[in-house]
Design a protein around this motif. Structure first.
Motif, PDB file in Angstrom:
ATOM      1  N   UNK A   1      23.461 -66.024  37.144  1.00 17.12           N
ATOM      2  CA  UNK A   1      23.546 -64.771  37.897  1.00 17.12           C
ATOM      3  C   UNK A   1      22.782 -64.929  39.210  1.00 17.12           C
ATOM      4  N   UNK A   2      23.437 -64.602  40.306  1.00 17.14           N
ATOM      5  CA  UNK A   2      22.794 -64.681  41.611  1.00 17.14           C
ATOM      6  C   UNK A   2      22.735 -63.295  42.227  1.00 17.14           C
ATOM      7  N   UNK A   3      21.574 -62.934  42.756  1.00 20.52           N
ATOM      8  CA  UNK A   3      21.359 -61.636  43.383  1.00 20.52           C
ATOM      9  C   UNK A   3      21.082 -61.863  44.862  1.00 20.52           C
ATOM     10  N   UNK A   4      21.891 -61.244  45.720  1.00 24.03           N
ATOM     11  CA  UNK A   4      21.708 -61.352  47.167  1.00 24.03           C
ATOM     12  C   UNK A   4      21.372 -59.982  47.729  1.00 24.03           C
ATOM     13  N   UNK A   5      20.279 -59.888  48.441  1.00 25.39           N
ATOM     14  CA  UNK A   5      19.874 -58.627  49.066  1.00 25.39           C
ATOM     15  C   UNK A   5      20.558 -58.531  50.422  1.00 25.39           C
TER      16      UNK A   5
END
Length: 251
Positions: A1-5
């Motif tokens: 899972x990758x989270x990009x702000x």
């Protein structure tokens, strides 16, 4: 899972920060949480096509969290992408129909399914292999925090809020809590969070939360970032992270 702000700011313009938006890649399928002004323009910088987004979670309906939703829908429509699912708190359907209704030339060309959620609701968005749980926050309008649970990790997104037990309970044993931190310690404020008020809430949770990523910074927070880390570092097992636009985290 990758989270990009995509956006870590607020309604007041700041250099380097646009309004709120977080893009979550779940097995390469993007889930967008909030879509404030400036978020749409971050997609090219993030290396993600806006037409890949067909599912949006809204924490609440303040402009700095929803202002680019209709522009996103229009940008997709201009590229032949006409379907979208929008999840949000009570009032989302009425707000969306009123705003979109002002643009008749788009209205008949798109197919948008709006789903209203309530605290305690658990659901799996269509096309995703994850479970999302909703909790109430302490804000000035109906606002939902979300816990996203997938095979490779779990995180909680607070939305706008003063620190509250519903969110902390939701975040217990999560890998990451993405929590707003609008103002520096000592600021008298309601409906929002400072490092001190968050620390006071965390005292009762005995390091039960993995890491915390702070976001939703007002200009007043500039220069107080290290103070926030120092105030909170003893209350979590992992790191205290300060979100920046286009920053990526892996779970």
């Amino acid at each position: 899972m990758e989270i990009t702000f995509l956006g870590t700011g607020v309604a007041i313009p700041q250099k380097g920060r646009v309004q709120s938006g977080v893009l979550v890649s779940l097995e390469e399928k993007p889930l967008l949480i909030d879509c404030g002004s400036g978020v749409l323009s971050r997609f090219p910088d993030a290396g993600v096509s806006h037409t890949n987004v067909d599912t949006v979670l809204l924490s609440h309906l303040h402009l700095d969290h929803v202002a680019d939703l209709i522009p996103l829908l229009k940008a997709n429509w201009l590229r032949g992408k006409t379907d979208m699912r929008v999840y949000g708190p009570d009032g989302t359907e009425d707000w969306f129909s009123r705003v979109l209704g002002a643009y008749e030339y788009i209205l008949d060309g798109v197919d948008v399914d709006v789903i209203e959620l309530s605290p305690g609701k658990e659901f799996t968005p269509e096309g995703f292999d994850c479970e999302i749980t909703c909790a109430a926050t302490d804000h000035s309008v109906p606002t939902l925090a979300y816990r996203v649970t997938a095979e490779d990790g779990e995180f909680v997104y607070s939305g706008d809020t003063a620190p509250c037990r519903d969110i902390m309970d939701l975040a217990v044993e999560a890998d990451l809590l993405i929590h707003e931190c609008s103002f520096p310690a000592g600021t008298k404020v309601t409906n929002h969070t400072t490092p001190s008020t968050l620390a006071e809430m965390l005292e009762d949770y005995n390091n039960e939360i993995g890491s915390i990523c702070l976001t939703h910074f007002y200009p007043e927070m500039r220069g107080h970032e290290k103070e926030a880390i120092h105030r909170l570092k003893d209350y979590v097992e992992g790191e205290i992270i300060l979100a920046e636009d286009l920053m990526r985290l892996e779970l």
